[in-house]
Design a protein around this motif. Structure first.
Motif, mmCIF file in Angstrom:
data_model
loop_
_atom_site.group_PDB
_atom_site.id
_atom_site.type_symbol
_atom_site.label_atom_id
_atom_site.label_comp_id
_atom_site.label_asym_id
_atom_site.label_seq_id
_atom_site.Cartn_x
_atom_site.Cartn_y
_atom_site.Cartn_z
ATOM 1 N N ASP A 158 -15.754 51.640 -16.778
ATOM 2 C CA ASP A 158 -14.794 50.558 -16.481
ATOM 3 C C ASP A 158 -15.494 49.365 -15.810
ATOM 4 N N ASP A 159 -16.572 49.620 -15.064
ATOM 5 C CA ASP A 159 -17.362 48.498 -14.511
ATOM 6 C C ASP A 159 -17.994 47.711 -15.663
ATOM 7 N N LEU A 160 -18.540 48.468 -16.631
ATOM 8 C CA LEU A 160 -19.236 47.824 -17.757
ATOM 9 C C LEU A 160 -18.247 47.021 -18.589
ATOM 10 N N ASP A 161 -17.038 47.587 -18.772
ATOM 11 C CA ASP A 161 -15.991 46.850 -19.505
ATOM 12 C C ASP A 161 -15.680 45.544 -18.778
ATOM 13 N N ALA A 162 -15.490 45.658 -17.451
ATOM 14 C CA ALA A 162 -15.138 44.473 -16.647
ATOM 15 C C ALA A 162 -16.246 43.415 -16.732
ATOM 16 N N ALA A 163 -17.485 43.892 -16.841
ATOM 17 C CA ALA A 163 -18.625 42.955 -16.871
ATOM 18 C C ALA A 163 -18.801 42.332 -18.253
ATOM 19 N N GLY A 164 -18.089 42.896 -19.256
ATOM 20 C CA GLY A 164 -18.162 42.337 -20.619
ATOM 21 C C GLY A 164 -19.206 42.999 -21.495
ATOM 22 N N ALA A 165 -19.648 44.214 -21.121
ATOM 23 C CA ALA A 165 -20.662 44.897 -21.955
ATOM 24 C C ALA A 165 -20.040 45.309 -23.287
ATOM 25 N N LEU A 212 -20.077 31.016 -8.779
ATOM 26 C CA LEU A 212 -19.638 30.859 -10.183
ATOM 27 C C LEU A 212 -19.448 32.206 -10.878
ATOM 28 N N CYS A 213 -19.744 33.310 -10.158
ATOM 29 C CA CYS A 213 -19.701 34.622 -10.830
ATOM 30 C C CYS A 213 -18.323 35.271 -10.664
ATOM 31 N N PRO A 214 -17.761 35.780 -11.789
ATOM 32 C CA PRO A 214 -16.427 36.398 -11.740
ATOM 33 C C PRO A 214 -16.444 37.864 -11.320
ATOM 34 N N CYS A 215 -17.610 38.415 -10.953
ATOM 35 C CA CYS A 215 -17.660 39.874 -10.746
ATOM 36 C C CYS A 215 -17.009 40.269 -9.429
ATOM 37 N N TYR A 216 -16.623 41.528 -9.338
ATOM 38 C CA TYR A 216 -15.928 42.084 -8.163
ATOM 39 C C TYR A 216 -16.751 41.871 -6.895
ATOM 40 N N ALA A 217 -18.061 42.024 -6.961
ATOM 41 C CA ALA A 217 -18.904 41.865 -5.756
ATOM 42 C C ALA A 217 -18.807 40.433 -5.231
ATOM 43 N N CYS A 218 -18.872 39.447 -6.129
ATOM 44 C CA CYS A 218 -18.851 38.043 -5.707
ATOM 45 C C CYS A 218 -17.463 37.578 -5.296
ATOM 46 N N ARG A 219 -16.412 38.245 -5.866
ATOM 47 C CA ARG A 219 -15.049 37.832 -5.512
ATOM 48 C C ARG A 219 -14.611 38.437 -4.179
ATOM 49 N N ASN A 276 -24.604 45.525 -6.253
ATOM 50 C CA ASN A 276 -25.732 44.704 -6.748
ATOM 51 C C ASN A 276 -25.922 44.880 -8.256
ATOM 52 N N SER A 277 -25.754 46.140 -8.735
ATOM 53 C CA SER A 277 -25.911 46.392 -10.178
ATOM 54 C C SER A 277 -24.787 45.728 -10.953
ATOM 55 N N LEU A 278 -23.576 45.827 -10.420
ATOM 56 C CA LEU A 278 -22.428 45.205 -11.100
ATOM 57 C C LEU A 278 -22.659 43.697 -11.224
ATOM 58 N N HIS A 279 -23.153 43.104 -10.152
ATOM 59 C CA HIS A 279 -23.385 41.657 -10.214
ATOM 60 C C HIS A 279 -24.471 41.308 -11.230
#
Ligand SMILES: CNc1nc2c(CC[C@H]3O[C@@H](OC)[C@H](OC)[C@@H]3O)c3nc(N)[nH]c(=O)c3cc2[nH]1
Ligand SMILES: [Zn+2]
Length: 378
Positions: A52-59, A309-316, A338-341
């Motif tokens: 689900d992390d990979l899906d969220a990241a757009g993989a 500018l990053c939409p990822c959970y870590a940056c938000r 860090n990996s998610l970002h």
């Protein structure tokens, strides 16, 4: 999985900008939009990230590795569990590398022959043998959407004679892989791998031989093996334009954001690299403003997000100060965030490249990132 055999493996180029191509590849588990970055999940998981992390990241597609999965948990177990997609609950495309690179990097514990390569497991020293046929059957058991042939990735600095002999063996192995895996059997595509070291005539010879075999795509192997950046770029720009136009071009194991943009400018469509997850674990983060070493004291009280500018959970959700604390405290959450970002950054870069090619402004995108990641001017 349900797929239409009539369109399986179809690669369509929908736009070009110079040598850069915008395309799509039909696989049994879905259509892959190119240029594409493929997160590496060597042992069946992209380290520290869940599907689900990979899906969220757009993989769109991830990598697995034949050598590692054969040794652990075993391709026979994977077959009994319905294949890697079901075992890892990843229902999008998977590409598996053949293990050629791993086996050849286990230098002293492997023996090469016409029939294949004998090697010892890096886990327990037990003896194993990979023939082209064996490597095809392992990837059949894994059930990957894109399989790679067994090849010899010659070491950087290998001499002309060794490299010339090796590419002939790699071609004979490629033919045996094709024989062992009939076209699109189980919905699985098969890519050939170009070798020839850093000798342009040998690269062309390898390519000419492989182009006669009916592959769904072609990879550039034998790069990012310790050569300098100019050497890699020189060979990349030489061989990529000579590869078949109407099938995908995959540059194995590459690379940094700038390497990927360079590869796209040379006409490459697919990339994989361990950098995003490996560097995440040592605190090196890629952002739209350049590289950030999160462990630096300057971030100790920094309330700003890692990358605005990053939409990822870590940056938000978290500040640099918190991400730095997690890293310094060696909290497991540091690996995950860090990996998610970093994975989100690499996937975003590929998406921006696709959009830039569609709009005829790829050169500007590449120039922008060359500025962002320019070596720090001391
Ligand atoms: C980094 N540079 C680099 N990687 C390379 C890989 C993938 C390594 C494979 O190992 C795992 O990552 C460590 C990945 O496996 C999922 C990757 O596909 C290669 N694979 C093959 N079959 N042939 C090559 O000539 C080759 C060259 C490479 N150069
Ligand atoms: Zn982020």
């Amino acid at each position: 999985m349900t797929y239409d055999p009539a369109t399986l493996g179809q690669f369509t180029i929908t736009a070009t900008d110079g040598a850069a191509r915008r395309g799509s590849l039909v696989t049994a588990h879905g259509v892959v939009q190119t240029p594409i970055f493929m997160p590496v999940g060597t042992q069946g998981s992209v380290k520290a990230l869940a599907p689900d992390d990979l899906d969220a990241a757009g993989a769109q597609i991830i990598l697995g590795n034949t050598y590692h999965l054969y040794l652990r948990p075993g391709d026979d177990l994977l077959a009994r569990k319905g294949g890697l997609h079901r075992f890892a609950s990843w229902n999008k495309p998977i590409l598996t590398d053949s293990g050629g690179f791993q086996v050849f990097s286990l230098k002293d514990i492997r023996k090469l022959s016409e029939d294949g390569v004998e090697f010892r497991s890096h886990h327990d020293g037990s003896k194993h043998f990979f023939s082209p046929e064996k490597v095809m059957s392992i990837q059949n058991n894994i059930g990957s959407d894109i399989m790679m042939v067994l090849d010899e990735c010659v070491a950087y600095g290998a001499d002309y004679d060794y490299t010339a002999k090796s590419l002939e063996l790699t071609t004979r192995w490629a033919r045996r892989c094709r024989q062992a895996h009939p076209r699109h059997k189980n919905g699985q595509l098969l890519f050939g791998i170009n070798q020839g070291g850093f000798f342009k005539d040998l690269r062309e010879r390898s390519l000419a031989q492989l182009a006669e075999i009916d592959f769904d795509g072609f990879a550039i192997g034998g790069l990012s093996v310790g050569e300098s950046i100019p050497e890699m770029y020189d060979m990349l720009h030489h061989i990529a334009p000579l590869m078949p136009r109407d099938t995908p071009r995959y540059l194995m194991g590459v690379g940094t954001p700038l390497d990927i943009l360079e590869g796209i400018s040379a006409g490459v469509d697919m990339f994989d690299c361990v950098l995003p997850t490996r560097n995440a674990r040592n605190g090196t983060l890629y952002t739209s403003q350049g590289k950030v070493n999160i462990r630096r004291a300057e971030y100790r009280e920094d309330d700003s997000p890692l990358d605005p500018l990053c939409p990822c959970y870590a940056c938000r959700t978290f500040s640099k100060a918190y991400l730095r604390h997690l890293y310094v405290a060696q909290e497991l959450l540091s690996y995950r965030l860090n990996s998610l970002h970093n994975i989100t950054f690499f996937l975003t870069l590929a998406r921006q490249a696709r959009e830039a090619i569609e709009q005829g402004r790829f050169a500007a995108l590449k120039a922008h990132y060359q500025d962002v990641f320019a070596p720090a001017k001391d």
